[in-house]
Design a protein around this motif. Structure first.
Motif, PDB file in Angstrom:
ATOM      1  N   MET A  82     -13.398 -15.494  16.251  1.00 29.18           N
ATOM      2  CA  MET A  82     -12.213 -15.205  17.075  1.00 29.18           C
ATOM      3  C   MET A  82     -12.373 -13.856  17.778  1.00 29.18           C
ATOM      4  O   MET A  82     -12.049 -13.708  18.962  1.00 29.18           O
ATOM      5  CB  MET A  82     -10.965 -15.193  16.187  1.00 29.18           C
ATOM      6  N   PHE A  83     -12.866 -12.861  17.031  1.00 31.07           N
ATOM      7  CA  PHE A  83     -13.077 -11.532  17.618  1.00 31.07           C
ATOM      8  C   PHE A  83     -13.972 -11.629  18.853  1.00 31.07           C
ATOM      9  O   PHE A  83     -13.640 -11.105  19.923  1.00 31.07           O
ATOM     10  CB  PHE A  83     -13.712 -10.611  16.567  1.00 31.07           C
ATOM     11  N   TRP A  84     -15.110 -12.322  18.725  1.00 36.89           N
ATOM     12  CA  TRP A  84     -16.065 -12.392  19.844  1.00 36.89           C
ATOM     13  C   TRP A  84     -15.547 -13.276  20.969  1.00 36.89           C
ATOM     14  O   TRP A  84     -15.808 -13.022  22.148  1.00 36.89           O
ATOM     15  CB  TRP A  84     -17.431 -12.873  19.339  1.00 36.89           C
ATOM     16  N   PHE A  85     -14.824 -14.330  20.616  1.00 40.60           N
ATOM     17  CA  PHE A  85     -14.193 -15.214  21.610  1.00 40.60           C
ATOM     18  C   PHE A  85     -13.182 -14.419  22.449  1.00 40.60           C
ATOM     19  O   PHE A  85     -13.209 -14.453  23.688  1.00 40.60           O
ATOM     20  CB  PHE A  85     -13.528 -16.369  20.854  1.00 40.60           C
ATOM     21  N   LEU A  86     -12.313 -13.673  21.778  1.00 39.02           N
ATOM     22  CA  LEU A  86     -11.315 -12.861  22.496  1.00 39.02           C
ATOM     23  C   LEU A  86     -12.005 -11.777  23.316  1.00 39.02           C
ATOM     24  O   LEU A  86     -11.590 -11.467  24.437  1.00 39.02           O
ATOM     25  CB  LEU A  86     -10.321 -12.227  21.505  1.00 39.02           C
ATOM     26  N   ALA A  87     -13.078 -11.211  22.747  1.00 37.35           N
ATOM     27  CA  ALA A  87     -13.817 -10.167  23.466  1.00 37.35           C
ATOM     28  C   ALA A  87     -14.439 -10.743  24.733  1.00 37.35           C
ATOM     29  O   ALA A  87     -14.370 -10.136  25.807  1.00 37.35           O
ATOM     30  CB  ALA A  87     -14.894  -9.568  22.563  1.00 37.35           C
ATOM     31  N   ASP A  88     -15.041 -11.912  24.622  1.00 35.92           N
ATOM     32  CA  ASP A  88     -15.693 -12.546  25.771  1.00 35.92           C
ATOM     33  C   ASP A  88     -14.686 -12.760  26.900  1.00 35.92           C
ATOM     34  O   ASP A  88     -14.925 -12.392  28.061  1.00 35.92           O
ATOM     35  CB  ASP A  88     -16.308 -13.882  25.319  1.00 35.92           C
ATOM     36  N   ILE A  89     -13.528 -13.315  26.542  1.00 39.63           N
ATOM     37  CA  ILE A  89     -12.498 -13.589  27.554  1.00 39.63           C
ATOM     38  C   ILE A  89     -11.987 -12.276  28.156  1.00 39.63           C
ATOM     39  O   ILE A  89     -11.837 -12.151  29.379  1.00 39.63           O
ATOM     40  CB  ILE A  89     -11.341 -14.402  26.933  1.00 39.63           C
ATOM     41  N   ALA A  90     -11.749 -11.273  27.303  1.00 37.34           N
ATOM     42  CA  ALA A  90     -11.203 -10.001  27.800  1.00 37.34           C
ATOM     43  C   ALA A  90     -12.190  -9.309  28.733  1.00 37.34           C
ATOM     44  O   ALA A  90     -11.799  -8.775  29.777  1.00 37.34           O
ATOM     45  CB  ALA A  90     -10.842  -9.099  26.621  1.00 37.34           C
ATOM     46  N   ILE A  91     -13.484  -9.309  28.381  1.00 39.54           N
ATOM     47  CA  ILE A  91     -14.484  -8.668  29.251  1.00 39.54           C
ATOM     48  C   ILE A  91     -14.508  -9.387  30.598  1.00 39.54           C
ATOM     49  O   ILE A  91     -14.526  -8.768  31.661  1.00 39.54           O
ATOM     50  CB  ILE A  91     -15.885  -8.702  28.596  1.00 39.54           C
ATOM     51  N   ARG A  92     -14.486 -10.708  30.556  1.00 40.50           N
ATOM     52  CA  ARG A  92     -14.536 -11.473  31.812  1.00 40.50           C
ATOM     53  C   ARG A  92     -13.286 -11.230  32.649  1.00 40.50           C
ATOM     54  O   ARG A  92     -13.358 -11.102  33.882  1.00 40.50           O
ATOM     55  CB  ARG A  92     -14.700 -12.964  31.496  1.00 40.50           C
TER      56      ARG A  92
END
Ligand SMILES: [Zn+2]
Length: 290
Positions: free
Chosen positions: A183-193
């Protein structure tokens, strides 16, 4: 097995798989037939290609892959040691479809490309392997888009904080470690994009960490990792998200996120809405480019 059959079918059991300049030395703890070796080879080559395609190269120059062959079917018990050794169990009766469905070897190979952190941050490496395994496999066509999103839709709810959870750094359950980490990396991926108009992504952060020497043989401090990753995207997403999820539980509106991405399970089928606000980002996550 008769002697004559053995002499015709034994292939030896040890071989090397190349991925670019990298070598995967495969050691099998018992004899295999030529078709069994061919099945193993294809499985290892495909998963190595998924991981190498993600990073731009296989994450370490050399790794020993020790395979314990047993009498059943299926793949299990994967463990990775310090970026130099993967152990995994494989059933002799594993079918071609069984190898194609396996996620575990790709998951282990991603551990080769991420540094060891202090124990309380184990969720970071486990979560990253969990998140990137289907992403890497969909990008080489080893699984379909539907399989990628079905896995996320069905898996990520296990990463929502349970009652009494105290943040990912302090909650060492299976759900928090694997799916809370994912979840951390999923949210990070979306936020960076979102913050970079989809010009940067988690890919840039993870590749930068590996380029800086952060493979499985290295021990890193958490702050160095967050800083290195954030610098590669020109954001503070990783640091901010760790502050939000590391020491206390973070409520996540997953249903709202699926709506914004335009993906949902309807009557057990994955359906897409290309007019959703983050539909472009959703497609990029599964694509080879941004
Ligand atoms: Zn793992």
């Amino acid at each position: 097995m008769t002697a004559i059959f053995v002499s015709q079918s034994l292939a030896g059991g040890d071989f090397t798989v190349k991925s670019g300049a990298a070598e995967i030395d495969v050691r099998i703890d018992s004899d295999v037939t030529a078709p069994q070796e061919a099945g193993l080879r294809k499985w290892i080559e495909t998963d190595a290609r998924a991981v190498a395609t993600y990073y731009g190269r296989f994450p370490v120059p050399r790794v020993l892959l020790r395979i314990h062959l047993h009498g059943g079917a299926g793949i299990g018990d994967g463990v990775t040691y310090e970026g130099r050794l993967i152990r995994i169990s494989v059933g002799r009766a594993t079918s071609a479809a069984g190898f194609a469905d396996d996620w575990m070897l790709t998951h282990e190979m991603f551990h080769l490309g991420f540094p060891d952190l202090d124990d309380r941050y184990n969720w970071m490496g486990e979560g990253l392997s969990t998140y990137l395994e289907p992403i890497a496999r969909v990008r080489i066509g080893a699984i379909s888009q539907d399989e990628l999103w079905r896995g996320m839709l069905e898996g990520l709810p296990a990463g929502l904080p349970a009652r009494g959870a105290r943040g990912l750094d302090n909650t060492h359950t299976w759900g928090a470690t694997y799916w809370g980490g994912a979840m951390f990396w999923f949210l990070a991926d979306i936020a960076i994009r979102e913050k970079t108009q989809n010009s940067k992504s988690l890919d840039d952060a993870i590749r930068a960490i590996l380029r800086a020497g952060g493979d499985g043989s290295a021990h890193w401090e958490l702050n160095d990792l967050l800083e290195k990753g954030d610098r590669a995207t020109g954001t503070t997403v990783l640091e901010d998200l760790h502050r939000a999820m590391g020491l206390q539980p973070k409520a996540v509106d997953l249903d709202g996120l699926w709506r914004r991405l335009g993906v949902e399970l309807k009557n057990k089928r994955v359906t897409y809405d290309d007019r959703a606000p983050l539909a472009t980002i959703r497609r990029s996550m599964a694509g080879t480019s941004r």
